[in-house]
Design a protein around this motif. Structure first.
Motif, short mmCIF file in Angstrom:
data_model
loop_
_atom_site.label_atom_id
_atom_site.label_comp_id
_atom_site.label_asym_id
_atom_site.label_seq_id
_atom_site.Cartn_x
_atom_site.Cartn_y
_atom_site.Cartn_z
N HIS A 159 6.55 2.76 -2.47
CA HIS A 159 7.54 1.69 -2.33
C HIS A 159 8.75 2.11 -1.51
N GLN A 160 8.94 3.41 -1.33
CA GLN A 160 10.06 3.89 -0.52
C GLN A 160 9.80 3.75 0.97
N HIS A 161 8.59 3.29 1.33
CA HIS A 161 8.21 3.20 2.74
C HIS A 161 7.81 1.77 3.11
N GLU A 162 8.48 0.79 2.53
CA GLU A 162 8.09 -0.60 2.74
C GLU A 162 8.15 -1.00 4.22
N LYS A 163 9.15 -0.52 4.93
CA LYS A 163 9.31 -0.92 6.33
C LYS A 163 8.09 -0.53 7.15
N GLU A 164 7.57 0.70 6.92
CA GLU A 164 6.42 1.17 7.70
C GLU A 164 5.13 0.42 7.35
N CYS B 170 -6.21 -3.85 5.00
CA CYS B 170 -6.13 -2.56 4.31
C CYS B 170 -7.52 -2.20 3.81
N PHE B 171 -7.97 -1.00 4.16
CA PHE B 171 -9.24 -0.47 3.66
C PHE B 171 -8.90 0.60 2.63
N LEU C 68 -6.13 6.91 -12.57
CA LEU C 68 -6.55 7.26 -11.22
C LEU C 68 -7.11 6.06 -10.47
N THR C 69 -7.86 5.23 -11.18
CA THR C 69 -8.61 4.16 -10.52
C THR C 69 -7.87 2.82 -10.57
N TYR C 70 -7.54 2.36 -11.75
CA TYR C 70 -6.91 1.04 -11.90
C TYR C 70 -5.43 1.08 -11.53
N ASP C 71 -4.67 1.94 -12.18
CA ASP C 71 -3.21 1.93 -12.02
C ASP C 71 -2.79 2.21 -10.58
N LEU C 72 -3.37 3.24 -9.99
CA LEU C 72 -2.98 3.59 -8.62
C LEU C 72 -3.36 2.49 -7.64
N THR C 73 -4.57 1.97 -7.75
CA THR C 73 -5.02 0.91 -6.85
C THR C 73 -4.14 -0.33 -6.96
N LEU C 74 -3.83 -0.73 -8.19
CA LEU C 74 -3.04 -1.95 -8.37
C LEU C 74 -1.59 -1.75 -7.95
N ASP C 75 -1.05 -0.55 -8.15
CA ASP C 75 0.31 -0.28 -7.67
C ASP C 75 0.39 -0.46 -6.16
N LEU D 59 1.52 -4.12 -1.31
CA LEU D 59 1.07 -4.67 -0.02
C LEU D 59 0.98 -6.19 -0.06
N ALA D 60 0.54 -6.75 -1.19
CA ALA D 60 0.45 -8.20 -1.31
C ALA D 60 1.83 -8.84 -1.22
N ARG D 61 2.83 -8.16 -1.76
CA ARG D 61 4.20 -8.69 -1.67
C ARG D 61 4.73 -8.58 -0.24
N LEU D 62 4.42 -7.48 0.43
CA LEU D 62 4.95 -7.27 1.78
C LEU D 62 4.25 -8.14 2.82
#
Length: 224
Positions: free
Chosen positions: A56-61, A68-69, A87-94, A99-102
């Motif tokens: 989230h600290q790199h939203e501009k980039e 997104c793949f 590892l699977t659910y939390d990281l992917t959804l974060d 990205l969906a918001r941006l």
């Protein structure tokens, strides 16, 4: 087309990165990784992060990409359900929620696995978690979300798995790929075909959102 690739150092990620760099309609590829892919290409940029939870600290980039793949993932062997879920659910959804918001106009392609459990109630822990992840992604406000479920993947063009046990397994199975491909031609996918199929989903979409091996095969062959 501008694309993001997560997990570009893994076997599937290496395949899709190769196809993206070769595709004339892809103008920029940004890989988000903990370690460098160690390639130099005019299209290629890297965002190296020790902890993906700081994304989230790199939203501009990260704004304005067309696709997104998401190829991150790992084996559940020896892991508790809680650890595998992180590892699977939390990281992917974060990552996907950010990205969906941006860029809600983005197409998000998630690499899942054959046997993922969409009901979320089956006996297999890894399959339940993968199914939960898929279902949660489908609820995000992207233009399109696709989950692809490969089974047997043949690495091509010098691509190798980062996991030693997988590398040893592929070394043993390599002579059998022609036979398996002859017996079940649409079940054996190559890293090249995987990358082509994912690009085709970003270009033209598909009429289904969960793609099994035969659907991935068809999508890859549809390219062009």
């Amino acid at each position: 087309m501008r694309v993001l690739v997560f997990g570009a150092t893994g076997m599937v990620g290496q395949g899709v990165l190769r196809e993206c760099l070769a595709a004339p309609d892809v103008s920029q590829v940004m890989v988000v990784e903990r370690t460098s892919v160690e390639q130099v290409h005019p299209k290629l940029q890297e965002l190296l992060l020790a902890d993906l939870m700081t994304l989230h600290q790199h939203e501009k980039e990260l704004q304005g990409f067309d696709a997104c793949f998401f190829c991150l993932g790992g084996s559940s062997s020896g892991m508790s359900e809680e650890a595998y879920r992180r590892l699977t659910y939390d990281l992917t959804l974060d990552v996907a929620s950010l990205l969906a918001r941006l860029t809600p106009s983005m197409t998000f392609v998630y690499v899942s696995g054959a046997g993922a459990d969409s009901s979320e109630r089956g006996p297999s822990m890894w399959a339940r978690v993968r199914g939960q992840t898929e279902n949660a992604l489908f609820r995000l406000p992207f233009a399109q979300v696709y989950s692809i479920r490969p089974a047997i993947i043949q690495p091509l063009h010098g691509i190798r798995s980062k996991t030693l046990s997988y590398r040893m397994l592929y070394q043993v199975l390599s002579p059998l790929f022609p036979l398996v491909r002859w017996l079940a031609p649409r079940m054996v996918l190559s890293t090249e075909l995987m990358g082509q199929a994912m690009l085709e989903l970003a270009r033209k979409g598909a009429d289904i959102h969960v793609l099994e091996a035969r659907d991935i095969h068809r999508m890859g062959k549809r390219q062009g």
